[in-house]
Motif scaffolding. Structure first.
Motif, PDB file in Angstrom:
ATOM      1  N   THR A  11       0.467  -0.885   0.680  1.00  0.00           N
ATOM      2  CA  THR A  11       0.050  -0.085  -0.270  1.00  0.00           C
ATOM      3  C   THR A  11       0.767   1.518  -0.060  1.00  0.00           C
ATOM      4  O   THR A  11       1.409   1.403   0.799  1.00  0.00           O
ATOM      5  CB  THR A  11      -1.049  -0.225   1.192  1.00  0.00           C
ATOM      6  N   LEU A  12       0.641   1.766  -1.076  1.00  0.00           N
ATOM      7  CA  LEU A  12       1.292   3.520  -0.897  1.00  0.00           C
ATOM      8  C   LEU A  12       1.256   3.879   0.342  1.00  0.00           C
ATOM      9  O   LEU A  12      -0.252   4.610   0.304  1.00  0.00           O
ATOM     10  CB  LEU A  12       0.906   3.938  -2.206  1.00  0.00           C
ATOM     11  N   ARG A  13       1.844   4.507   1.191  1.00  0.00           N
ATOM     12  CA  ARG A  13       2.542   5.429   2.222  1.00  0.00           C
ATOM     13  C   ARG A  13       2.298   6.598   1.728  1.00  0.00           C
ATOM     14  O   ARG A  13       1.175   7.631   2.570  1.00  0.00           O
ATOM     15  CB  ARG A  13       2.694   4.570   3.421  1.00  0.00           C
ATOM     16  N   SER A  14       3.412   7.228   0.685  1.00  0.00           N
ATOM     17  CA  SER A  14       2.886   8.362   0.536  1.00  0.00           C
ATOM     18  C   SER A  14       3.752   9.151  -0.228  1.00  0.00           C
ATOM     19  O   SER A  14       4.414   8.006  -1.375  1.00  0.00           O
ATOM     20  CB  SER A  14       3.660   9.442   1.803  1.00  0.00           C
ATOM     21  N   VAL A  15       3.010   9.881  -0.757  1.00  0.00           N
ATOM     22  CA  VAL A  15       4.254   9.836  -2.169  1.00  0.00           C
ATOM     23  C   VAL A  15       4.873  11.552  -2.269  1.00  0.00           C
ATOM     24  O   VAL A  15       4.789  12.715  -1.326  1.00  0.00           O
ATOM     25  CB  VAL A  15       3.088  10.278  -3.640  1.00  0.00           C
ATOM     26  N   SER A  16       6.143  11.675  -2.317  1.00  0.00           N
ATOM     27  CA  SER A  16       6.792  13.147  -2.465  1.00  0.00           C
ATOM     28  C   SER A  16       7.456  13.571  -3.412  1.00  0.00           C
ATOM     29  O   SER A  16       8.207  12.541  -4.352  1.00  0.00           O
ATOM     30  CB  SER A  16       8.152  12.715  -1.039  1.00  0.00           C
ATOM     31  N   ARG A  17       6.842  14.672  -4.412  1.00  0.00           N
ATOM     32  CA  ARG A  17       7.087  15.182  -5.134  1.00  0.00           C
ATOM     33  C   ARG A  17       7.968  16.677  -5.489  1.00  0.00           C
ATOM     34  O   ARG A  17       7.690  17.315  -4.372  1.00  0.00           O
ATOM     35  CB  ARG A  17       6.100  15.352  -6.148  1.00  0.00           C
ATOM     36  N   ALA A  27       4.390   0.152   2.117  1.00  0.00           N
ATOM     37  CA  ALA A  27       3.927   0.029   2.954  1.00  0.00           C
ATOM     38  C   ALA A  27       4.580  -1.657   2.874  1.00  0.00           C
ATOM     39  O   ALA A  27       3.738  -1.898   1.490  1.00  0.00           O
ATOM     40  CB  ALA A  27       2.816  -0.183   3.944  1.00  0.00           C
ATOM     41  N   ALA A  28       4.448  -2.965   3.236  1.00  0.00           N
ATOM     42  CA  ALA A  28       4.892  -4.033   2.290  1.00  0.00           C
ATOM     43  C   ALA A  28       5.153  -4.623   3.554  1.00  0.00           C
ATOM     44  O   ALA A  28       5.586  -4.425   4.981  1.00  0.00           O
ATOM     45  CB  ALA A  28       6.552  -4.020   1.572  1.00  0.00           C
ATOM     46  N   GLY A  29       5.311  -5.894   4.043  1.00  0.00           N
ATOM     47  CA  GLY A  29       5.742  -6.953   4.747  1.00  0.00           C
ATOM     48  C   GLY A  29       6.411  -8.496   4.064  1.00  0.00           C
ATOM     49  O   GLY A  29       7.681  -8.223   4.459  1.00  0.00           O
ATOM     50  N   LYS A  30       6.054  -9.271   2.767  1.00  0.00           N
ATOM     51  CA  LYS A  30       7.351 -10.139   2.913  1.00  0.00           C
ATOM     52  C   LYS A  30       8.608  -9.280   1.528  1.00  0.00           C
ATOM     53  O   LYS A  30       9.740  -9.749   1.755  1.00  0.00           O
ATOM     54  CB  LYS A  30       6.018 -10.739   1.555  1.00  0.00           C
TER      55      LYS A  30
END
Length: 222
Positions: A11-17, A27-30
């Protein structure tokens, strides 16, 4: 190098442009297992480099060329993304050879369920990509290794099994959505070798006869 077998959706947590430069924090796990700075990670079929990470997320740069050539510029916080780590030499190679170098984008024109499969009809934005898209050949859609069912003058179809649909972001894709496309690398290299000649001599870079239809015929290959 990647195989097109998606390991998980993040899941995309944030985008800095900053102009056409992005930093994506996902956000990830594996895929975080054993991750190191500098590792290659495929995000929706785009090869990106891990620049920092913590226990629950990883951040990656997106440069202007990637911004303009892929769908990553359209991502918003909360969006799901397909994730795959670079392949290991000691594991099964279950998909097809992928570099994470997107050739172009396309738009989904149709989605149709039939028995246990879902057919997606996709129209590439660049018609030139059809030179590398053949029936029963391989193609990557948002980083997923798939097989081309058939093609028309303007689009091609792929068929998705339930497992692939449920484990990737294709489950959320509907007609009108954009996707990243990477065609089979083998066709691109063959085309390049066949076309790289010196017109005035008919010879290749090394000075030897260029690989051409005439060369193949003269040497008994065709």
């Amino acid at each position: 190098m990647f195989t097109g077998l998606i390991e998980e959706t993040g899941t995309l947590r944030s985008v800095s442009r900053q102009g056409e430069a992005l930093v994506l924090t996902i956000a990830a796990g594996k895929i975080l297992q054993g991750v190191q700075i500098g590792d290659s990670i495929s995000v929706n079929g785009v090869c990106l480099t891990a620049i920092r990470y913590d226990a629950s997320s990883v951040s990656m740069d997106v440069m202007p060329e990637t911004y303009r050539s892929t769908t990553l510029s359209r991502l918003k916080p909360g969006d799901a993304v397909n994730l795959e780590r670079a392949m290991r030499a000691d594991t099964r190679f279950g998909g097809h050879i992928m570099q994470g170098h997107v050739d172009g984008t396309g738009v989904i024109r149709g989605r149709e369920a039939k028995d246990n499969a879902v057919y997606f009809t996709i129209e590439p934005h660049d018609p030139e990509l059809f030179r590398y898209i053949i029936a029963k050949g391989s193609i990557a859609i948002d980083g997923i290794s798939l097989t081309v069912v058939d093609t028309s003058e303007t689009a091609f179809r792929v068929s998705i099994i339930p497992h692939t649909l449920s484990e990737t972001i294709l489950q959320h894709k509907q007609p009108g959505h954009q996707v990243n496309l990477e065609t089979d690398i083998i066709g691109k290299y063959v085309e390049h070798l066949l076309s790289w000649t010196r017109a005035e001599t008919g010879r290749g870079i090394s000075g030897k006869p260029a690989l051409s239809e005439h060369f193949l015929r003269d040497n008994g290959f065709i």
